[in-house]
Design a protein around this motif. Structure first.
Motif, PDB file in Angstrom:
ATOM      1  N   TYR A   1       0.497  -1.324   0.337  1.00  0.00           N
ATOM      2  CA  TYR A   1      -0.097  -0.082  -0.061  1.00  0.00           C
ATOM      3  C   TYR A   1       0.752   1.472   0.243  1.00  0.00           C
ATOM      4  O   TYR A   1       1.893   1.010   0.281  1.00  0.00           O
ATOM      5  CB  TYR A   1      -1.071  -0.002   0.793  1.00  0.00           C
ATOM      6  CG  TYR A   1      -2.106  -0.497   1.813  1.00  0.00           C
ATOM      7  CD1 TYR A   1      -3.062  -1.297   0.052  1.00  0.00           C
ATOM      8  CD2 TYR A   1      -1.115  -2.224   2.346  1.00  0.00           C
ATOM      9  CE1 TYR A   1      -4.004  -1.983   1.107  1.00  0.00           C
ATOM     10  CE2 TYR A   1      -1.991  -2.597   2.794  1.00  0.00           C
ATOM     11  CZ  TYR A   1      -3.884  -3.585   1.447  1.00  0.00           C
ATOM     12  OH  TYR A   1      -4.293  -4.669   2.024  1.00  0.00           O
TER      13      TYR A   1
ATOM     14  N   GLN B   1       2.077   4.003   1.311  1.00  0.00           N
ATOM     15  CA  GLN B   1       2.240   4.400   3.027  1.00  0.00           C
ATOM     16  C   GLN B   1       1.744   5.465   3.979  1.00  0.00           C
ATOM     17  O   GLN B   1       1.381   5.449   4.761  1.00  0.00           O
ATOM     18  CB  GLN B   1       3.791   3.285   4.185  1.00  0.00           C
ATOM     19  CG  GLN B   1       3.902   2.317   3.834  1.00  0.00           C
ATOM     20  CD  GLN B   1       2.518   1.153   4.584  1.00  0.00           C
ATOM     21  OE1 GLN B   1       2.541   1.243   5.044  1.00  0.00           O
ATOM     22  NE2 GLN B   1       1.979   0.695   3.870  1.00  0.00           N
ATOM     23  N   SER B   2       2.255   6.585   3.063  1.00  0.00           N
ATOM     24  CA  SER B   2       2.162   7.814   3.433  1.00  0.00           C
ATOM     25  C   SER B   2       0.369   8.680   3.435  1.00  0.00           C
ATOM     26  O   SER B   2       0.422   9.096   3.491  1.00  0.00           O
ATOM     27  CB  SER B   2       2.955   8.598   2.246  1.00  0.00           C
ATOM     28  OG  SER B   2       2.309   9.107   0.982  1.00  0.00           O
TER      29      SER B   2
ATOM     30  N   THR C   1      -1.811  -3.161  12.950  1.00  0.00           N
ATOM     31  CA  THR C   1       0.152  -3.251  12.276  1.00  0.00           C
ATOM     32  C   THR C   1       1.050  -3.050  13.220  1.00  0.00           C
ATOM     33  O   THR C   1       0.517  -4.197  14.511  1.00  0.00           O
ATOM     34  CB  THR C   1      -0.268  -1.091  12.047  1.00  0.00           C
ATOM     35  OG1 THR C   1      -0.088  -0.561  13.330  1.00  0.00           O
ATOM     36  CG2 THR C   1      -1.205  -0.909  11.053  1.00  0.00           C
TER      37      THR C   1
ATOM     38  N   SER D   1       4.493  -4.125   2.712  1.00  0.00           N
ATOM     39  CA  SER D   1       3.425  -3.513   3.483  1.00  0.00           C
ATOM     40  C   SER D   1       4.383  -2.154   2.319  1.00  0.00           C
ATOM     41  O   SER D   1       3.364  -1.791   1.968  1.00  0.00           O
ATOM     42  CB  SER D   1       4.291  -2.705   5.021  1.00  0.00           C
ATOM     43  OG  SER D   1       5.828  -2.931   4.685  1.00  0.00           O
ATOM     44  N   ASP D   2       5.252  -1.873   2.240  1.00  0.00           N
ATOM     45  CA  ASP D   2       5.374  -0.706   0.531  1.00  0.00           C
ATOM     46  C   ASP D   2       5.949  -1.271  -0.290  1.00  0.00           C
ATOM     47  O   ASP D   2       7.340  -2.426  -0.779  1.00  0.00           O
ATOM     48  CB  ASP D   2       6.818  -0.271   1.283  1.00  0.00           C
ATOM     49  CG  ASP D   2       7.132   0.978   0.902  1.00  0.00           C
ATOM     50  OD1 ASP D   2       7.093   1.477  -0.333  1.00  0.00           O
ATOM     51  OD2 ASP D   2       7.834   2.383   1.226  1.00  0.00           O
TER      52      ASP D   2
ATOM     53  N   ASP E   1       6.589  -4.161   9.579  1.00  0.00           N
ATOM     54  CA  ASP E   1       5.412  -3.551   9.802  1.00  0.00           C
ATOM     55  C   ASP E   1       4.118  -3.818   8.545  1.00  0.00           C
ATOM     56  O   ASP E   1       3.867  -2.689   7.882  1.00  0.00           O
ATOM     57  CB  ASP E   1       6.377  -2.150   9.651  1.00  0.00           C
ATOM     58  CG  ASP E   1       4.860  -1.572  10.323  1.00  0.00           C
ATOM     59  OD1 ASP E   1       3.741  -1.554  10.889  1.00  0.00           O
ATOM     60  OD2 ASP E   1       4.401   0.258  10.124  1.00  0.00           O
TER      61      ASP E   1
ATOM     62  N   GLN F   1       0.277  -4.685   7.277  1.00  0.00           N
ATOM     63  CA  GLN F   1      -0.777  -3.630   7.862  1.00  0.00           C
ATOM     64  C   GLN F   1      -2.209  -4.614   7.288  1.00  0.00           C
ATOM     65  O   GLN F   1      -2.138  -5.399   6.137  1.00  0.00           O
ATOM     66  CB  GLN F   1      -1.394  -2.927   7.117  1.00  0.00           C
ATOM     67  CG  GLN F   1      -0.725  -1.081   7.315  1.00  0.00           C
ATOM     68  CD  GLN F   1       0.773  -1.471   6.488  1.00  0.00           C
ATOM     69  OE1 GLN F   1       0.923  -1.875   5.335  1.00  0.00           O
ATOM     70  NE2 GLN F   1       2.216  -0.811   7.044  1.00  0.00           N
TER      71      GLN F   1
END
Length: 415
Positions: free
Chosen positions: A45, A47-48, A82, A353-354, A362, A364
């Motif tokens: 996703y 993340q920001s 998370t 995650s990223d 991390d 989610q």
């Protein structure tokens, strides 16, 4: 329910009597069976836009962010977790392990499938516990309608029977419908087991101990197959008319395709045809442009967008993430309208995650229904993703002490 006054009248007694607990227990409705659905989104996703900059540890309210905005309408049913990690095993593609090992029961040090730590995934472990009485132990679905097979099964299969053995997902809604609600032509006049029993008995006398055990195991599998057939026939008689029209095939619009596949597994849950389902929204990496109808005027390459800098690429990623969140909210609402939400644990997440950094830390995960605590549960010191899977498995009564590289259950999640 047998009311006390009814009991007294039927017994010809007029004086008051104490409440008999045994009558209350006999009248109590049975608890609904546990159900589980796992939805996988590829490439992580943005993340920001997904999370706020600061994340307090522990349980708090669901964050209000651009990506999570579509969940506002179902926030009272949803938990965001998370701070969960997985361990990447070097030697295979970073995207290949994202989906294929997301639900895996292999510890990272076990590479039982070449260099891959694939193994029996959580959905099949749960199905053995909660799906023994249904027509289908589990249902594997995918909305990957790409005609090109540019990648291997490790990029598009999240459900695995065992190391190297993927449970190939059905992609055509019509085929899923026919599997769930299709009408058979009637079963055989004799029991399948009866048809082979005579031969088995004569054969058994000539077999050694190990072979007799194999024969007994075979006969047991035949009996299990026969029981599934009998349940399917009983379900067909019970349903009489399918709960929705037979689909013509894959819908043209992306959102319609996703919602139809979700409706199929929700109807399967409603009619107790299965209690475990997986849905892979799209495969990992797969560099084929995808048309997101009503979002963009031309196809977009989700994977390439995750590796593209600039405001335009970020905004497109956020739109795609929101599109998936809107779909998740739709499924939550469908389960709620069907009265199934509290007995169904609906999970959605990604194996990284990223997507740009290929980050396995991390992670989610969204959870709805199932009686779990609501809000945002953040682990600052990090926890293995397997801790969540162990928590879900133990909730069904499975006597598992560990799942993959788990260290404990997520006690804060329990309601």
């Amino acid at each position: 329910m047998m009311h006390r006054r009814h009991f007294l009248r039927s017994a010809g007694v007029t004086l008051g009597l104490p409440f008999f607990e045994s009558l209350g227990r006999a009248a109590a409705a049975p608890a609904p069976p546990s159900r589980f659905a796992f939805i996988y989104t590829p490439n992580g996703y943005c993340q920001s836009a997904l999370l706020p900059r600061t994340l307090p540890a522990g349980l708090g309210p669901l964050p209000s962010t651009p990506t999570l905005g579509p969940l506002a309408q179902v926030k009272d049913h949803v938990t965001l977790i998370t701070g969960l990690d997985r361990q990447f095993v070097p030697g295979t593609g970073v995207h290949a392990q994202c989906g294929s090992c997301w639900l895996s029961s292999s510890p990272p040090q076990e590479s039982l499938d070449g260099g891959f730590p694939t193994n029996t995934t959580l959905d099949h472990i749960l199905a053995r516990q909660v799906g023994q009485e249904t027509v289908l132990p589990s249902l594997e679905l995918s909305t990957n309608d790409f005609a090109d097979n540019k990648e291997t099964k490790y990029y598009e299969c999240i459900s695995w029977y065992g190391p190297g053995y993927a449970a190939n997902a059905e992609k055509n809604p019509r085929a899923v419908f026919q599997r769930l609600f299709g009408r058979g032509q009637g079963g055989p006049a004799r029991s399948i087991l009866d048809a082979v029993l005579d031969s088995a008995r004569s054969l058994q006398k000539r077999l050694g101990g190990d072979d007799r055990a194999k024969l007994a195991e075979y006969l047991e599998s035949v009996r299990a197959t026969e029981q599934r057939i009998q349940r399917a026939e009983a379900a067909a008689r019970r349903l009489r008319k399918p709960p929705l029209p037979e689909p013509a095939g894959i819908p043209e619009k992306r959102g319609d395709y996703l919602r139809l596949m979700a409706d199929l597994f929700v109807h399967a849950f409603q009619n107790d045809l299965t209690r475990v389902a997986t849905l892979m929204i799209d495969p990992e990496r797969w560099d084929s442009p995808r048309m997101y109808h009503d979002l963009f005027d031309k196809p977009q390459n989700h994977h390439v967008l995750t590796h593209t800098s600039g405001t335009e690429a970020r905004e497109k990623l956020v739109q795609i993430d929101r599109f998936h969140m809107e779909f998740y909210a739709h499924v939550v609402q469908r389960l709620s309208q069907s009265g199934l939400l509290e007995s169904t644990t609906l999970v959605m997440g990604s194996g990284i995650s990223d997507g740009d950094k290929h980050d396995y830390t991390d992670l989610q995960v969204l959870i709805a229904g199932g009686g779990w605590r609501r809000g945002h549960l953040h682990y600052e010191g990090r926890r293995p993703l397997a801790n969540l899977w162990l928590t879900l498995a133990q909730s069904t009564g499975l006597p598992l002490e560990r799942f993959a590289d788990s260290t404990a259950t997520l006690g804060e999640l329990a309601g």
